[in-house]
Every structure is written in C-alpha cells, then in structure tokens.
Design an enzyme around this catalytic site. Sequence first.
Site, PDB file in Angstrom:
ATOM      1  N   HIS A   1       0.866  -1.187   0.000  1.00  0.00           N
ATOM      2  CA  HIS A   1       0.000   0.000   0.000  1.00  0.00           C
ATOM      3  C   HIS A   1       0.901   1.235   0.000  1.00  0.00           C
ATOM      4  CE1 HIS A   1      -3.440   2.429   0.315  1.00  0.00           C
ATOM      5  NE2 HIS A   1      -3.826   2.190   1.556  1.00  0.00           N
TER       6      HIS A   1
ATOM      7  N   HIS B   1      -2.207   0.342 -13.125  1.00  0.00           N
ATOM      8  CA  HIS B   1      -3.067   0.368 -11.948  1.00  0.00           C
ATOM      9  C   HIS B   1      -4.364  -0.351 -12.283  1.00  0.00           C
ATOM     10  CE1 HIS B   1      -5.491   1.754  -8.597  1.00  0.00           C
ATOM     11  NE2 HIS B   1      -4.413   2.245  -8.031  1.00  0.00           N
TER      12      HIS B   1
ATOM     13  N   ASP C   1       2.445   6.132  -7.632  1.00  0.00           N
ATOM     14  CA  ASP C   1       3.640   5.807  -6.848  1.00  0.00           C
ATOM     15  C   ASP C   1       4.898   6.286  -7.570  1.00  0.00           C
ATOM     16  OD1 ASP C   1       2.181   4.481  -4.789  1.00  0.00           O
ATOM     17  OD2 ASP C   1       2.004   2.722  -6.077  1.00  0.00           O
TER      18      ASP C   1
END
Length: 387
Positions: free
Chosen positions: A251, A289, A330
Amino acid sequence: MPSPDWISAEDAQARLSVRAQTLYAYVSRGRVQVRPDPKDPRRSLYRAADIAALAQRKSRSRKVSEVAAGAIAWGEPVLASEITTVAGGRLFYRGRDAIRLAETETLESVARLLRGGHGAALKRTDRPKPPESADMRARAFKALAVLAGSDPPARGRHPMALAVEAATLLDVIADAVAGEVGGGAIHNRLALAWGQGPGGPGADLIRRILVLVADHELNASAFAARVAASTGASLSASALAGLSTLSGPRHGGATAAVRTFAAEAAQQGPRQAIANRLVEDRALPGFGHPLYPDDDPRAAALLDRFEPPAPLADLARAVRAVTGQAPNIDFALVAACEALRLPPDAPFALFAVARCAGWIAHAIEQGQADALIRPRARYVGPEPEFV
C-alpha cells in the site's frame, strides 16, 4: 473497428452490465485479458471470449458467501459511500474531478469537501508538540497513538465537535511530519520543513500531491479506518488504523519498491531491468493500476508539472515501450520527491498526511451509518471435534 475477438470497454461493460470499476477489477484479477488498441494506444481492448465466459457465470445463481469472498479483493463495491469514486478513468471527490481540484485547492479545503463541508476553518489552537524523533514515520505514528489513547469515542458526538477534531487531527499529523507545530497551509509548512520556499514552485507541487492522494475510494487503509470507526472509536483511533494499514509494502510502502526498481534500472539499464523482472514474473512497481487500464490520471497530472530526473524519465519511456504501461501515482510521487530533493521518506510522509483527510472522512461517514462492520469467516480448517 475492433476485431470480433477483441472488444471495446464500452461493449464489454454493456455485455456484462457492469460499471467501469468492475471491468477493471476483472482485469486486475486476471479474469479478462486486455491489450492496447492498435489504432489508439490510449484505449484498451478486451478479449471477447473472456467477457462471454464471465457473462455466462453471472447468469448462474451464486451463493452469498461466494459473492462476498469475490468482493474482498478488487471486486464489487462492498460499502455504500458518497465520498470518492473512480469512473471513466477519472477520480472524483464527492462528484468533483480531483485533477481539476488540484489546480487550485489545498489539502485543507479538499479535506472539508471529503467530509461533507463541515468545519470551514475550525481547529484547536492548543495542538500537542510533535514527538521527538528523527524519523518522520515514527513521529506520525506516535502523534496519532497519543491522541488515540485519550480522545473520546466519536459515536454520538455533535457534528461540529467532530469537525473541529477532524481539522485538528490533520494539523497534528502534518506537525508530526514537519517536526514542529506550525501555522499556515499544510503544503507551505511541509515545504518549509524540507527546504522549499513557502509559496514557491516546490510548495505548489507538494500542494498538488496532497490533493491528488487525499483519498482513493475504498482502498485498504480507508477500509481499515471504517472498520475502526464502525465500533465507535475516536477519529484519531480510526486514522491510526488507516496509517497502520498504509505502512504495508503493498500500500503506502509501494514507493520503496519503485526506488528499488529504479536502482535496478540505473545499474543494469532500463530495458535489461524490465526484461529481468518480466522473465521472473515480477511486477514493475510504479506502472499500471487495476482501476486505470489506460493512464493513472493522478500521475499524468503531476508529471505534467515538473521535469522528472533523467534516470526515472528513461525508465518510464522504456516501460511504456516494452509493456505499454504508464506511470502510476507511486512513480510520480517518487519522481516528484527526487526532483525536489526531499528526504528519502517524503513519499510515504506525503501519502500519510494527505490520506489522513480521507481516513477522517470515511470514519465520519461510517459513524453516521451506525452499523458495525463484522464480516463472517468461511472456516476451512480441521473439522471441529465435538465431544
């Protein structure tokens, strides 16, 4: 026109009678193959045979337990919420486009929007001094833990009292990351703590990051916060549950994996590093994603605002050329922090401060639902021995 073997997202959704999020979830779980549209690489095509097989399964009756088990991991939504959704490849906070909000809004204003507009500028002025530690992550945990150990339960509290507590809580975690109690907008305080001029380009990039990662639908940490809130726990306890969940490598710790991948690319060359991971069936952290089969709009919005360091830019180009995958949030977060020369733990710290706004909003909404989140376990252990 797509070939009969491959169909558009719109056609796939129509055949399954599902929304875009559910189609993306099927892709992420490997139940539907996807490929770029050769006529428009920005769009994706879906294997018609996989869609047909899913449609056939959906037509059969399924046990409630099977439906619930499938929903836990990137499945159908399991909780009703008015806060955030991903629709049509875009992120929306209470119906407003997060990308547009990032152009003008601060984390504080977005936090108010997420929790329903309460507490316009209310906060306590007697905030505790941040815990002493050289580690930003440790300070954040300690600050929330201290409040969680003393704050009253949220259940039954007046909405305005919760609004004041919510605004204060966001300041407390920002203070912990910055290392001191400060005033002014959170992005400026963090910028100052990290050697960036308040109000300058660096501070503005930090502001955009905070807005774009403030919430992301029912992610793991938001769900953890809601579970805590469903028991009547304090807002600080719910936020601490969210922070604990965020700390996991799958995460909020995902940015560390991006740095590892970037280090491999720097040592071996981008294409060799990519090839090595693909041969070993390892992920390419920072790219793709499940909710965005095309581009992660949060990453695109950030990467348009600064020049990523050359090694990271080279890696992004190589990954897109080899796999078609685009950078996700990210990667963009690591690239932004590298470009601004922020501390190594800044990506996680920014994530934690921003996402605290989402945790608080989810905690308040779950408290209003007045329902305990208590799933049942499907026991698969040894047969019970009845004596």
